[in-house]
Enzyme design. Structure first.
Site, PDB file in Angstrom:
ATOM      1  N   ARG A   1     -42.234  -6.510  18.282  1.00 21.67           N
ATOM      2  CA  ARG A   1     -41.544  -5.300  17.820  1.00 21.67           C
ATOM      3  C   ARG A   1     -40.110  -5.227  18.360  1.00 21.67           C
ATOM      4  NH1 ARG A   1     -42.059   0.656  19.464  1.00 21.67           N
ATOM      5  NH2 ARG A   1     -41.474   1.789  17.579  1.00 21.67           N
TER       6      ARG A   1
ATOM      7  N   ASN B   1     -37.125   3.927  20.104  1.00 21.55           N
ATOM      8  CA  ASN B   1     -37.292   3.036  21.260  1.00 21.55           C
ATOM      9  C   ASN B   1     -37.744   3.741  22.532  1.00 21.55           C
ATOM     10  OD1 ASN B   1     -36.391   0.891  19.669  1.00 21.55           O
ATOM     11  ND2 ASN B   1     -34.255   1.204  20.257  1.00 21.55           N
TER      12      ASN B   1
ATOM     13  N   HIS C   1     -48.392  -5.201  12.214  1.00 22.24           N
ATOM     14  CA  HIS C   1     -49.261  -4.149  12.753  1.00 22.24           C
ATOM     15  C   HIS C   1     -50.716  -4.604  12.851  1.00 22.24           C
ATOM     16  CE1 HIS C   1     -46.129  -0.786  11.611  1.00 22.24           C
ATOM     17  NE2 HIS C   1     -45.735  -1.556  12.613  1.00 22.24           N
TER      18      HIS C   1
HETATM   19  C1  HEM Z   1     -42.129  -1.107   7.711  1.00 22.84           C
HETATM   20  C2  HEM Z   1     -41.684  -0.199   8.534  1.00 22.84           C
HETATM   21  C3  HEM Z   1     -42.230   0.003   9.915  1.00 22.84           C
HETATM   22  C4  HEM Z   1     -42.525   1.203  10.468  1.00 22.84           C
HETATM   23  C5  HEM Z   1     -42.341   2.577   9.830  1.00 22.84           C
HETATM   24  C6  HEM Z   1     -43.042   0.938  11.790  1.00 22.84           C
HETATM   25  C7  HEM Z   1     -43.434   1.918  12.674  1.00 22.84           C
HETATM   26  C8  HEM Z   1     -44.072   1.679  13.882  1.00 22.84           C
HETATM   27  C9  HEM Z   1     -44.536   2.699  14.772  1.00 22.84           C
HETATM   28  C10 HEM Z   1     -44.378   4.202  14.549  1.00 22.84           C
HETATM   29  C11 HEM Z   1     -45.143   2.096  15.818  1.00 22.84           C
HETATM   30  C12 HEM Z   1     -45.774   2.766  17.032  1.00 22.84           C
HETATM   31  C13 HEM Z   1     -44.695   3.048  18.061  1.00 22.84           C
HETATM   32  C14 HEM Z   1     -45.178   3.973  19.156  1.00 22.84           C
HETATM   33  O1  HEM Z   1     -46.177   4.650  18.970  1.00 22.84           O
HETATM   34  O2  HEM Z   1     -44.536   4.023  20.225  1.00 22.84           O
HETATM   35  C15 HEM Z   1     -45.059   0.680  15.588  1.00 22.84           C
HETATM   36  C16 HEM Z   1     -45.573  -0.279  16.428  1.00 22.84           C
HETATM   37  C17 HEM Z   1     -45.432  -1.636  16.217  1.00 22.84           C
HETATM   38  N1  HEM Z   1     -44.665  -2.227  15.241  1.00 22.84           N
HETATM   39 FE1  HEM Z   1     -43.914  -1.336  13.599  1.00 22.84          FE
HETATM   40  N2  HEM Z   1     -43.066  -0.401  12.003  1.00 22.84           N
HETATM   41  C18 HEM Z   1     -42.565  -1.019  10.894  1.00 22.84           C
HETATM   42  C19 HEM Z   1     -42.358  -2.365  10.731  1.00 22.84           C
HETATM   43  C20 HEM Z   1     -42.600  -3.316  11.714  1.00 22.84           C
HETATM   44  C21 HEM Z   1     -42.145  -4.686  11.667  1.00 22.84           C
HETATM   45  C22 HEM Z   1     -41.274  -5.278  10.563  1.00 22.84           C
HETATM   46  C23 HEM Z   1     -42.615  -5.289  12.791  1.00 22.84           C
HETATM   47  C24 HEM Z   1     -42.428  -6.704  13.263  1.00 22.84           C
HETATM   48  C25 HEM Z   1     -42.208  -7.728  12.466  1.00 22.84           C
HETATM   49  C26 HEM Z   1     -43.366  -4.302  13.522  1.00 22.84           C
HETATM   50  C27 HEM Z   1     -44.072  -4.532  14.682  1.00 22.84           C
HETATM   51  C28 HEM Z   1     -44.749  -3.571  15.399  1.00 22.84           C
HETATM   52  C29 HEM Z   1     -45.649  -3.885  16.489  1.00 22.84           C
HETATM   53  C30 HEM Z   1     -46.071  -5.268  16.917  1.00 22.84           C
HETATM   54  C31 HEM Z   1     -46.061  -2.660  17.025  1.00 22.84           C
HETATM   55  C32 HEM Z   1     -46.951  -2.437  18.256  1.00 22.84           C
HETATM   56  C33 HEM Z   1     -46.036  -2.463  19.485  1.00 22.84           C
HETATM   57  C34 HEM Z   1     -46.735  -2.292  20.833  1.00 22.84           C
HETATM   58  O3  HEM Z   1     -47.961  -2.179  20.903  1.00 22.84           O
HETATM   59  O4  HEM Z   1     -45.999  -2.253  21.840  1.00 22.84           O
HETATM   60  N3  HEM Z   1     -43.310  -3.111  12.859  1.00 22.84           N
HETATM   61  N4  HEM Z   1     -44.388   0.449  14.415  1.00 22.84           N
END
Ligand code: HEM
Ligand SMILES: *[C@@H]1O[C@H](CO)[C@@H](O)[C@H](O)[C@H]1NC(C)=O
Ligand SMILES: *[C@@H]1O[C@H](CO)[C@@H](O)[C@H](O)[C@H]1NC(C)=O
Ligand SMILES: *[C@@H]1O[C@H](CO)[C@@H](O)[C@H](O)[C@H]1NC(C)=O
Ligand SMILES: *[C@@H]1O[C@H](CO)[C@@H](O)[C@H](O)[C@H]1NC(C)=O
Ligand SMILES: *[C@@H]1O[C@H](CO)[C@@H](O)[C@H](O)[C@H]1NC(C)=O
Length: 330
Positions: free
Chosen positions: A65, A98, A197
Site C-alpha cells: 500500500r 496516510n 486487498h
Molecule cells: C481502488 C481504490 C482504492 C481504495 C478506495 C482503497 C482504500 C483502502 C482503504 C480505505 C484501506 C484501509 C486503510 C485503513 O483502514 O487504515 C486500504 C488498505 C489497503 N490497500 Fe487499498 N485502496 C485502493 C486501492 C489500492 C491499491 C491500488 C493497492 C495496491 C496496489 C492497495 C493496497 C492496499 C493494501 C495492501 C491495504 C492493507 C494495508 C495494511 O494492512 O496495512 N489499495 N485501502
C-alpha cells in the site's frame, strides 16, 4: 571505535559527493540498472522484507500500500511519502489517507541502512519501496515479476495531493476511475490493483457507513452479504470507539496473496464499498468474475498493472536525487 565511525561517515560523505552529478544516467528504467553498482540489491531488499514479515505478518500488505500511495501522489513514484515533516517541508504522512494508517516506513529505513553499507548513495528510496512491494507480494504467495529500476527520489512532497489524489473508499467507481486515469491507468488497472486487498486490514470507519445507515437509508448496504453484515456489526458496533478497530479486507486468507478477494466480491462479501462497487458495474463485473475464476490470469494482469503503476511520473536522468536518508531531502 569512535575514530572508525567518524572515518566511515566521512568516507560515505565523500563517495556521495562524487555521485552528486552522475556522468550519465539513462532516462529509461531498466532491469539491470544497479547490476554493477549494487549487485546484492535484490538480496538485501528481500532479506529486509522477509525478516519484517517474520516479525509482523501484516507488513507485506502495508508495504504494498505504501508503494501505491507513493506512486499516486506528487510527481509519481518519487518517495515523497517517505519524507518526514520538517521546518521547510510539509510531508504526506499526516494526510488523511496516510495518518494512523500508512505503515512500513521503518522497514524501508532498515533496508536503506543496509544498502548504504553495501553500496553507498546508489539506490533511490523509491526503487527500494518498489522492490519491497514486489517482494512483499511474492513472499505472500503472489506472482513474481522483475522490476524495472533507475527511479530517482524527488525533492518535494504534497499533503494536498495526498488528500486529493488518493481514491477514497466512499467514492463512486467513476470518481475512482478518474483518479486512476489521471495517472495514466485505466479501469482494468482499477479492478486488477484493487486485488491488492487480498491482503491486509482496514479500520472500521472505512466501511462502517455500510453497516447501519447506508446512504441515509436507515438500513445497511443491501449489497452486503447478510451473514457477513452481522459479523461486521459485532466487530464494528455503531459507536465512535470502534472506528479504529481492524478487520481483514479478505478474512479467509488475510496474509495470502490469492484471488479469493474476487470470489468474495462475486459473493457480495467485499469489505469496502469501493471494493463491492466493482461488482455493481457492468464494465467491471465481468473482469471481477474472470479473476475469481482464473487465478493465473489475475497474477499475470496484477504483475502488468504493478509495473504500469510503478512507472507513474518517475524521475530519471539528472532530475531528482539519491536520498541518503529516505525521510529527508539531501
Ligand atoms: C481502488 C481504490 C482504492 C481504495 C478506495 C482503497 C482504500 C483502502 C482503504 C480505505 C484501506 C484501509 C486503510 C485503513 O483502514 O487504515 C486500504 C488498505 C489497503 N490497500 Fe487499498 N485502496 C485502493 C486501492 C489500492 C491499491 C491500488 C493497492 C495496491 C496496489 C492497495 C493496497 C492496499 C493494501 C495492501 C491495504 C492493507 C494495508 C495494511 O494492512 O496495512 N489499495 N485501502
Ligand atoms: C554480496 O553479499 C555476499 C554475502 O551475502 C558478500 O560475500 C559479497 O561480498 C557481496 N557482494 C558485494 C559486491 O557487495
Ligand atoms: C515488529 O513489528 C512491530 C509491529 O509492527 C513493530 O512495532 C516493531 O518495530 C517490529 N520490530 C522489528 C524488529 O522490526
Ligand atoms: C440515518 O441517517 C439520517 C441522516 O443522518 C437520519 O436522518 C436518520 O434518522 C438515520 N436513520 C437511522 C435509522 O439511524
Ligand atoms: C461464495 O458463495 C458460494 C455459494 O454460497 C460458496 O460455495 C463459496 O464458498 C463462497 N466463496 C467465498 C470465497 O466466500
Ligand atoms: C450497462 O448498464 C447501463 C446502465 O446501468 C446500460 O445502459 C448499458 O446498456 C449496460 N451495458 C452493457 C454492455 O450491458
Amino acid at each position: 571505535m569512535e575514530f572508525n565511525i567518524t572515518y566511515k561517515l566521512s568516507y560515505v560523505a565523500l563517495i556521495c559527493l562524487l555521485f552528486l552529478s552522475p556522468p550519465f544516467v539513462s532516462s529509461q528504467l531498466n532491469y539491470k540498472f544497479y547490476d554493477s553498482s549494487c549487485p546484492n540489491l535484490s538480496k538485501i531488499v528481500q532479506q529486509g522484507v522477509r525478516s519484517a514479515i517474520a516479525n509482523d505478518s501484516r507488513i507485506a500488505a502495508s508495504l504494498l500500500r505504501l508503494h501505491f500511495h507513493d506512486c499516486f501522489v506528487n510527481q509519481g513514484c518519487d518517495a515523497s511519502i517517505l519524507l518526514d515533516d520538517s521546518s521547510t517541508l510539509k510531508g504526506e504522512k499526516n494526510a488523511l489517507p496516510n495518518k494512523d494508517s500508512a505503515r512500513g516506513y521503518e522497514v524501508i529505513d532498515n533496508i536503506k541502512l543496509a544498502l548504504e553499507e553495501a553500496c553507498p548513495c546508489t539506490v533511490s528510496c523509491t526503487d527500494i519501496l518498489t522492490l519491497a512491494a514486489a517482494s512483499a507480494v511474492y513472499f505472500s504467495g503472489g506472482p513474481y515479476w522483475p522490476v524495472p529500476l533507475g527511479r530517482r527520489d524527488g525533492l518535494t512532497a504534497s499533503i494536498d495531493a495526498a488528500n486529493n489524489d488518493m481514491p477514497s473508499p466512499f467514492e463512486s467507481l467513476d470518481n475512482i476511475a478518474a483518479k486512476f486515469t489521471a495517472k495514466g491507468l485505466d479501469l482494468k488497472d482499477v479492478v486488477v490493483l484493487s486485488g491488492a486487498h487480498t491482503i491486509g486490514l482496514a479500520q472500521c470507519f472505512t466501511f462502517k457507513t455500510r453497516l447501519f445507515n447506508f446512504s441515509e437509508s436507515g438500513k445497511p448496504d443491501p449489497v452486503l452479504d447478510r451473514s457477513l453484515l452481522i459479523k461486521l456489526q459485532r466487530v464494528c458496533p455503531n459507536q465512535a470507539d470502534s472506528d479504529t478497530t481492524l478487520s481483514p479486507l479478505d478474512p479467509v486468507t488475510s496474509t495470502k496473496f490469492d484471488n479469493i478477494y474476487f470470489k468474495r466480491l462475486v459473493n457480495k462479501s467485499g469489505l469496502l464499498q469501493s471494493d463491492q462497487l466493482l461488482m455493481g458495474d457492468n464494465r467491471t463485473a465481468p473482469m471481477v468474475i474472470s479473476y475469481s475464476r482464473f487465478p493465473n490470469l489475475f497474477n499475470k494482469d496484477f504483475r502488468e498493472s504493478m509495473v504500469k503503476m510503478a512507472n507513474i511520473g518517475v524521475l530519471t536522468g539528472r532530475t531528482g536525487q539519491i536520498r541518503r536518508n529516505c525521510r529527508v531531502v539531501n
